[in-house]
Design an enzyme around this catalytic site. Structure first.
Site, PDB file in Angstrom:
ATOM      1  N   THR A   1       7.039  -4.914   4.442  1.00 46.54           N
ATOM      2  CA  THR A   1       7.448  -5.992   5.346  1.00 46.54           C
ATOM      3  C   THR A   1       7.194  -7.335   4.672  1.00 46.54           C
ATOM      4  O   THR A   1       6.131  -7.531   4.071  1.00 46.54           O
ATOM      5  CB  THR A   1       6.649  -5.906   6.666  1.00 46.54           C
ATOM      6  N   GLU A  56       1.346   0.073   9.809  1.00 43.25           N
ATOM      7  CA  GLU A  56      -0.107  -0.198   9.773  1.00 43.25           C
ATOM      8  C   GLU A  56      -0.915   0.993  10.304  1.00 43.25           C
ATOM      9  O   GLU A  56      -1.965   0.826  10.932  1.00 43.25           O
ATOM     10  CB  GLU A  56      -0.438  -1.516  10.464  1.00 43.25           C
ATOM     11  N   GLY A  57      -0.389   2.185  10.036  1.00 41.33           N
ATOM     12  CA  GLY A  57      -1.048   3.420  10.452  1.00 41.33           C
ATOM     13  C   GLY A  57      -0.398   3.978  11.693  1.00 41.33           C
ATOM     14  O   GLY A  57      -0.368   3.322  12.738  1.00 41.33           O
ATOM     15  N   LEU A  63       0.843  -1.206   0.000  1.00 37.88           N
ATOM     16  CA  LEU A  63       0.000   0.000   0.000  1.00 37.88           C
ATOM     17  C   LEU A  63       0.877   1.255   0.000  1.00 37.88           C
ATOM     18  O   LEU A  63       0.702   2.162  -0.815  1.00 37.88           O
ATOM     19  CB  LEU A  63      -0.916  -0.011   1.241  1.00 37.88           C
TER      20      LEU A  63
HETATM   21  N1  CAA Z   1     -13.337  -0.520   6.188  1.00 38.59           N
HETATM   22  C1  CAA Z   1     -14.030  -0.425   5.019  1.00 38.59           C
HETATM   23  N2  CAA Z   1     -14.085   0.738   4.298  1.00 38.59           N
HETATM   24  C2  CAA Z   1     -13.429   1.802   4.790  1.00 38.59           C
HETATM   25  C3  CAA Z   1     -12.708   1.765   5.996  1.00 38.59           C
HETATM   26  C4  CAA Z   1     -12.688   0.531   6.711  1.00 38.59           C
HETATM   27  N3  CAA Z   1     -12.020   0.407   7.870  1.00 38.59           N
HETATM   28  N4  CAA Z   1     -12.147   2.972   6.224  1.00 38.59           N
HETATM   29  C5  CAA Z   1     -12.515   3.768   5.204  1.00 38.59           C
HETATM   30  N5  CAA Z   1     -13.287   3.052   4.352  1.00 38.59           N
HETATM   31  C6  CAA Z   1     -13.914   3.538   3.116  1.00 38.59           C
HETATM   32  C7  CAA Z   1     -14.794   4.755   3.431  1.00 38.59           C
HETATM   33  O1  CAA Z   1     -16.096   4.337   3.798  1.00 38.59           O
HETATM   34  C8  CAA Z   1     -14.780   5.488   2.110  1.00 38.59           C
HETATM   35  O2  CAA Z   1     -15.697   4.864   1.239  1.00 38.59           O
HETATM   36  P1  CAA Z   1     -16.599   5.753   0.212  1.00 38.59           P
HETATM   37  O3  CAA Z   1     -15.583   6.378  -0.721  1.00 38.59           O
HETATM   38  O4  CAA Z   1     -17.471   4.748  -0.446  1.00 38.59           O
HETATM   39  O5  CAA Z   1     -17.299   6.754   1.047  1.00 38.59           O
HETATM   40  C9  CAA Z   1     -13.376   5.223   1.588  1.00 38.59           C
HETATM   41  O6  CAA Z   1     -12.903   4.045   2.244  1.00 38.59           O
HETATM   42  C10 CAA Z   1     -12.418   6.345   1.873  1.00 38.59           C
HETATM   43  O7  CAA Z   1     -12.450   6.576   3.273  1.00 38.59           O
HETATM   44  P2  CAA Z   1     -11.972   7.940   3.917  1.00 38.59           P
HETATM   45  O8  CAA Z   1     -12.667   9.052   3.199  1.00 38.59           O
HETATM   46  O9  CAA Z   1     -12.098   7.823   5.386  1.00 38.59           O
HETATM   47  O10 CAA Z   1     -10.437   7.951   3.471  1.00 38.59           O
HETATM   48  P3  CAA Z   1      -9.288   8.997   3.753  1.00 38.59           P
HETATM   49  O11 CAA Z   1      -8.570   9.301   2.511  1.00 38.59           O
HETATM   50  O12 CAA Z   1      -9.811  10.109   4.596  1.00 38.59           O
HETATM   51  O13 CAA Z   1      -8.228   8.111   4.596  1.00 38.59           O
HETATM   52  C11 CAA Z   1      -7.213   7.057   6.428  1.00 38.59           C
HETATM   53  C12 CAA Z   1      -8.499   7.407   5.652  1.00 38.59           C
HETATM   54  C13 CAA Z   1      -7.753   6.407   7.691  1.00 38.59           C
HETATM   55  C14 CAA Z   1      -6.347   8.236   6.786  1.00 38.59           C
HETATM   56  C15 CAA Z   1      -6.411   6.019   5.575  1.00 38.59           C
HETATM   57  O14 CAA Z   1      -5.775   6.648   4.480  1.00 38.59           O
HETATM   58  C16 CAA Z   1      -5.365   5.293   6.394  1.00 38.59           C
HETATM   59  O15 CAA Z   1      -5.684   4.341   7.104  1.00 38.59           O
HETATM   60  N6  CAA Z   1      -4.085   5.709   6.288  1.00 38.59           N
HETATM   61  C17 CAA Z   1      -2.994   4.980   6.890  1.00 38.59           C
HETATM   62  C18 CAA Z   1      -2.470   3.957   5.936  1.00 38.59           C
HETATM   63  C19 CAA Z   1      -1.796   2.836   6.651  1.00 38.59           C
HETATM   64  O16 CAA Z   1      -2.236   2.345   7.671  1.00 38.59           O
HETATM   65  N7  CAA Z   1      -0.701   2.357   6.063  1.00 38.59           N
HETATM   66  C20 CAA Z   1      -0.019   1.235   6.571  1.00 38.59           C
HETATM   67  C21 CAA Z   1       0.628   0.496   5.456  1.00 38.59           C
HETATM   68  S1  CAA Z   1       0.617  -1.241   5.628  1.00 38.59           S
HETATM   69  C22 CAA Z   1       1.909  -1.646   6.614  1.00 38.59           C
HETATM   70  O17 CAA Z   1       2.433  -0.860   7.351  1.00 38.59           O
HETATM   71  C23 CAA Z   1       2.268  -3.077   6.548  1.00 38.59           C
HETATM   72  C24 CAA Z   1       3.570  -3.416   7.097  1.00 38.59           C
HETATM   73  O18 CAA Z   1       4.591  -3.318   6.439  1.00 38.59           O
HETATM   74  C25 CAA Z   1       3.655  -4.018   8.449  1.00 38.59           C
END
Ligand code: CAA
Length: 382
Positions: free
Chosen positions: A159, A364-365, A125
Site C-alpha cells: 500500500t 496488517e494481519g 514485509l
Molecule cells: N513486538 C515485539 N516483538 C515481537 C512481537 C511484537 N508485537 N511479536 C513477536 N515478536 C518477537 C517475538 O518475541 C520473537 O522474538 P524472539 O525470537 O527474540 O523470541 C520474534 O518476534 C518472533 O515471534 P514469534 O515466534 O511469535 O513469530 P512467528 O513466526 O510465530 O509469527 C506472527 C508471529 C504473529 C504470525 C507474525 O508472523 C505476523 O504478525 N504475521 C502477519 C504479518 C502481517 O501482519 N502482515 C501484514 C503486512 S503489512 C500490510 O498489510 C501493510 C499494508 O499494505 C496496509
C-alpha cells in the site's frame, strides 16, 4: 480507564470531521470509480499535520497522541477509506518505526520530511510466498566488505507503493542459527535496482494504490539499517502493533458511514405503508449495527490509550483490529441489506463501504493472525 476525549482531542476530531466532510466526501465516489490517487487530498492531509500525527514537532510532526490519531482516521475513513489507509500506512508503518527505531540521521533526513508530508513512505514485509507467515520471507540482505548491504527480493501488496518515495524493506540477514534473523532497511525508491509493477486492481479501496516492488542487488549503506542488524522482525511486529490500531480505526470509519446512511435511508424509505425504520426487522439490524460500532470504538480507544501510556499493546491492538474489521463487514452487510437493490447498485455509497470494509480483515494481519496473536499472548500468561 477514561475514554472521554480531552478538549484538545475533541477539537482535533472536529477539525478532521469538517475537513473530511468538506474536502474528501464530495470526491470519494469519483476516487473509487476512477481509482485515482488523491494527490490533492494527500497534500491537504500534509498541511493539516495528518501525515505524521504522532511524530514530535521537533521532527516536523503534529506531536499528537494515538487517541487523536484514531479519532482522525475514523473521520477520514468515514468519508473515504482509501484516504484513511494512505494516511495510516505513512503514520503507523513508516513514521512510527523510524521514530522508535531510526537513527538521528534517519529521523532528520527522512522522518521529518515524511511527517511533514513532503515524502511518502510505505512498508515492505509481505511477499508473494510469505504473507501471514512473515518470517519465511525470501528477500535477503547480504553484508558487503565495505559494510553496506545488497538486498534482493520482491514484496507485494505494498500500500502506497506506487506513489512512495521510501520503503522499509524487511530481509533475511542471517540463516546460520536455529532462528532465521531479519533486518529492516530504509530504501529510497530511486535506488539503482529498485523497480515497481503497475498498481494492483482491487475489490475496494481503489484510490489507495498498491503494487509489487522488486529489488535486484539494491545497495543499502549501513546508515540505512533501521534498528539493530538481525533485529528487524521485532521492528516489523512492533510497527504492526501500532498499524493495527490504525486499521481498526479505518474499519470504524467505514462502518459508521454505512450505518449513518442506512439509518437515514430507513427513516425516508417507505414499505408496507410506513418508513422502514418503523419495521422491527430493520430496528433490530440498526440496534445490532450501533452496538457493534460502539464496542469496536471502545476496543480501539483502549489500544490507543495503552500505546499513549507506553505500555505494550500487542494484545489490545489485535483485539481491536480483529473485532473492528469483522464488525465493519457485518455492519456494511446490514446497511446494504437495508438499502435492498439500491444498496447493490452504485447510486449510493453503501456498496463502496461494503467492498472497502473487506480489506480490513486481511491487511496488517488477517483475522486468523489476530486470533493467533491473542491466543499466544493469553496462553503465555497461563
Ligand atoms: N513486538 C515485539 N516483538 C515481537 C512481537 C511484537 N508485537 N511479536 C513477536 N515478536 C518477537 C517475538 O518475541 C520473537 O522474538 P524472539 O525470537 O527474540 O523470541 C520474534 O518476534 C518472533 O515471534 P514469534 O515466534 O511469535 O513469530 P512467528 O513466526 O510465530 O509469527 C506472527 C508471529 C504473529 C504470525 C507474525 O508472523 C505476523 O504478525 N504475521 C502477519 C504479518 C502481517 O501482519 N502482515 C501484514 C503486512 S503489512 C500490510 O498489510 C501493510 C499494508 O499494505 C496496509
Amino acid at each position: 480507564m477514561d475514554f472521554d476525549p480531552t478538549e484538545d482531542q475533541k477539537f482535533l476530531q472536529q477539525t478532521a470531521r469538517d475537513f473530511a466532510v468538506r474536502e474528501i466526501l464530495p470526491k470519494a465516489a469519483e476516487l473509487d470509480k476512477s481509482a485515482r490517487w488523491p494527490t490533492e487530498i494527500v497534500q491537504r492531509l500534509s498541511e493539516l499535520g495528518f501525515m505524521g500525527m504522532a511524530v514530535p514537532s521537533d521532527y516536523g510532526g503534529a506531536g499528537l497522541d494515538a487517541v487523536s490519531y484514531v479519532l482522525a482516521i475514523e473521520e477520514v475513513s468515514a468519508a473515504c477509506a482509501s484516504t484513511g489507509v494512505i494516511m495510516s500506512v505513512n503514520n503507523s508503518l513508516f513514521c512510527d518505526p523510524l521514530l522508535k527505531f531510526g537513527s538521528p540521521e534517519q529521523k532528520q533526513n527522512v522522518l521529518g520530511p515524511a511527517a511533514r508530508g513532503e515524502v511518502l513512505g510505505c512498508f515492505g514485509l509481505t511477499e508473494p510466498m510469505s504473507g501471514s507467515d512473515a518470517q519465511t520471507m525470501a528477500t535477503v540482505g547480504q553484508l558487503q566488505p565495505d559494510g553496506s548491504w545488497l538486498v534482493t527480493g520482491s514484496k507485494n501488496f505494498i500500500t502506497n507503493g506506487p506513489a512512495a518515495d521510501y520503503i522499509l524493506i524487511f530481509a533475511v540477514t542471517d540463516r546460520s542459527g536455529p532462528k532465521v534473523k531479519h533486518t529492516c532497511f530504509l530504501v529510497p525508491v530511486d535506488a539503482p535496482g529498485f523497480t515497481r509493477s503497475p498498481k494492483d486492481e482491487k475489490l475496494g479501496i481503489h484510490a489507495a494504490h498498491s503494487c509489487t516492488v522488486y529489488l535486484e542487488n539494491v545497495r543499502v549503506p549501513a546508515s540505512m539499517v533501521v534498528g539493530r542488524v538481525d533485529d528487524g522482525f521485532k521492528v516489523a511486529m512492533a510497527s504492526l502493533d501500532g498499524g493495527r490500531i490504525g486499521i481498526a480505526a479505518q474499519a470504524l470509519g467505514i462502518a459508521r458511514a454505512a450505518y449513518d446512511k442506512a439509518v437515514a435511508y430507513a427513516k425516508e424509505r417507505k414499505a408496507f405503508g410506513k418508513p422502514l425504520a418503523e419495521l422491527q426487522a430493520i430496528q433490530f439490524m440498526i440496534s445490532d449495527m450501533l452496538v457493534d460500532i460502539e464496542a469496536a470504538r471502545l476496543l480501539t480507544l483502549h489500544a490507543a490509550v495503552l500505546k499513549d501510556e507506553g505500555v505494550r499493546h500487542t494484545l489490545e491492538s489485535a483485539e481491536a483490529k480483529l473485532f473492528a474489521s469483522e464488525m465493519a463487514t457485518r455492519v456494511a452487510h446490514k446497511a446494504l441489506q437495508i438499502f435492498g437493490g439500491y444498496g447493490y447498485i452504485n447510486e449510493y455509497d453503501v456498496e463502496r463501504h461494503y467492498r472497502d470494509a473487506r480489506i480490513t480483515e486481511i491487511y496488517e494481519g488477517t483475522s486468523e493472525i489476530q486470533r493467533l496473536v491473542i491466543a499466544s499472548m493469553m496462553l503465555k500468561e497461563v
